[in-house]
Design an enzyme around this catalytic site. Structure first.
Site, short mmCIF file in Angstrom:
data_model
loop_
_atom_site.label_atom_id
_atom_site.label_comp_id
_atom_site.label_asym_id
_atom_site.label_seq_id
_atom_site.Cartn_x
_atom_site.Cartn_y
_atom_site.Cartn_z
N HIS A 2 -1.14 2.92 5.38
CA HIS A 2 0.27 3.12 5.73
C HIS A 2 0.40 3.17 7.26
O HIS A 2 -0.39 3.83 7.93
CB HIS A 2 0.76 4.44 5.12
CG HIS A 2 2.20 4.71 5.39
ND1 HIS A 2 3.21 4.07 4.68
CD2 HIS A 2 2.81 5.50 6.29
CE1 HIS A 2 4.38 4.47 5.15
NE2 HIS A 2 4.17 5.35 6.12
N LYS A 33 5.27 -2.83 -4.41
CA LYS A 33 5.77 -2.33 -5.69
C LYS A 33 5.27 -0.91 -5.91
O LYS A 33 4.24 -0.51 -5.36
CB LYS A 33 5.28 -3.22 -6.83
CG LYS A 33 5.94 -4.59 -6.85
CD LYS A 33 7.26 -4.53 -7.58
CE LYS A 33 8.05 -5.80 -7.41
NZ LYS A 33 8.21 -6.60 -8.58
N ILE A 34 6.02 -0.16 -6.74
CA ILE A 34 5.57 1.19 -7.10
C ILE A 34 4.74 1.06 -8.38
O ILE A 34 5.23 0.51 -9.38
CB ILE A 34 6.78 2.13 -7.36
CG1 ILE A 34 7.77 2.12 -6.19
CG2 ILE A 34 6.32 3.53 -7.74
CD1 ILE A 34 7.42 2.99 -5.02
N ASN A 54 -4.17 -7.53 6.46
CA ASN A 54 -5.19 -6.52 6.12
C ASN A 54 -6.17 -7.08 5.10
O ASN A 54 -7.37 -6.83 5.18
CB ASN A 54 -4.54 -5.25 5.58
CG ASN A 54 -4.07 -4.33 6.68
OD1 ASN A 54 -4.89 -3.66 7.31
ND2 ASN A 54 -2.77 -4.32 6.95
C1 GRF Z 1 0.69 -3.02 6.98
O1 GRF Z 1 1.22 -2.61 8.21
C2 GRF Z 1 0.44 -1.84 6.10
O2 GRF Z 1 0.22 -0.66 6.78
C3 GRF Z 1 1.74 -1.70 5.33
O3 GRF Z 1 2.20 -3.01 5.17
C4 GRF Z 1 1.70 -3.85 6.19
C5 GRF Z 1 1.07 -5.01 5.51
O4 GRF Z 1 0.69 -6.04 6.37
N1 GRF Z 1 1.51 -0.97 4.10
P1 GRF Z 1 -0.22 -7.22 5.84
O5 GRF Z 1 0.41 -7.80 4.58
O6 GRF Z 1 -1.58 -6.68 5.58
O7 GRF Z 1 -0.22 -8.22 6.96
#
Ligand code: GRF
Length: 189
Positions: free
Chosen positions: A107, A89-90, A16
């Site tokens: 998410h 992490k939180i 991402n």
């Molecule tokens: C993604 O699927 C996101 O929705 C979740 O963790 C994953 C992270 O993937 N929170 P990346 O590290 O961006 O490849």
């Protein structure tokens, strides 16, 4: 366009992050990624961040002093938005309060359904017809802040965890950027 200085928090693969970095190079995309922070020194995303020549730092996120150091790094760069992207992490409630309304997360489920981990497994077990991803504001509760944008994907009979993960993640790369564009004009941004 005056781009907003932003920071991305990661812990893992950083796919991402890669999509955000790529889009942020576009003239019309409203954010400039000034800093990437990883909670894991072995995160693959660190390499991606460096490939894009972005300032990259690693923290454990487990004490108050470190929180102050991070907040200072954000302040120095006039960071207006923090994007969590696979950040495991939180964040402390103090941290969230100090960046209220300026932290967003992606998410891999249609929230409020399937908060937390193993969302694809949960979706299949619940025999859901739809899955997808949600970009939302971060508050003190896990995966509970106000939704900014959701994308839906239908679940086919032969889908398994891997196929769902592949399809949803592909959608995430588009949805995260769309959500950022959507909030660009909001008062708090
Ligand atoms: C993604 O699927 C996101 O929705 C979740 O963790 C994953 C992270 O993937 N929170 P990346 O590290 O961006 O490849």
């Amino acid at each position: 366009m005056v781009k907003k200085n932003s920071c991305v928090f990661i812990s893992g693969n950083g796919t991402n992050l890669k999509a955000l970095l790529k889009n942020s190079k576009e003239y019309n995309f409203p954010i400039k990624i000034k800093l990437v922070i990883s909670s894991n020194k072995k995160a693959k995303g660190i390499r991606i961040s460096r490939m894009y020549c972005t300032d990259t730092q690693v923290y454990n996120f487990n004490n108050k002093l470190e929180n102050e150091i991070i907040l200072n790094e954000l302040k120095k760069r006039k960071i207006k938005l923090i994007c969590l992207a696979g950040f495991m992490k939180i964040l402390s409630s103090d941290f969230i309060k100090r960046f209220k309304g300026k932290i967003i997360n992606i998410h891999p489920s249609l929230l409020p359904k399937h908060k937390g981990l193993n969302t694809f497994e949960k979706s299949l077990k619940a025999k859901d017809k739809l899955t997808g991803c949600t970009v939302h504001y971060v508050d003190e509760q896990l995966d509970s802040g106000k939704t900014i944008l959701q994308s839906k994907i239908s679940i086919k009979k032969n889908d398994d965890i891997n196929s769902l993960k592949f399809k949803v993640q592909k959608e995430e790369y588009i949805t995260y950027s769309k959500a950022i564009i959507k909030i660009y004009n909001s008062i708090n941004f």
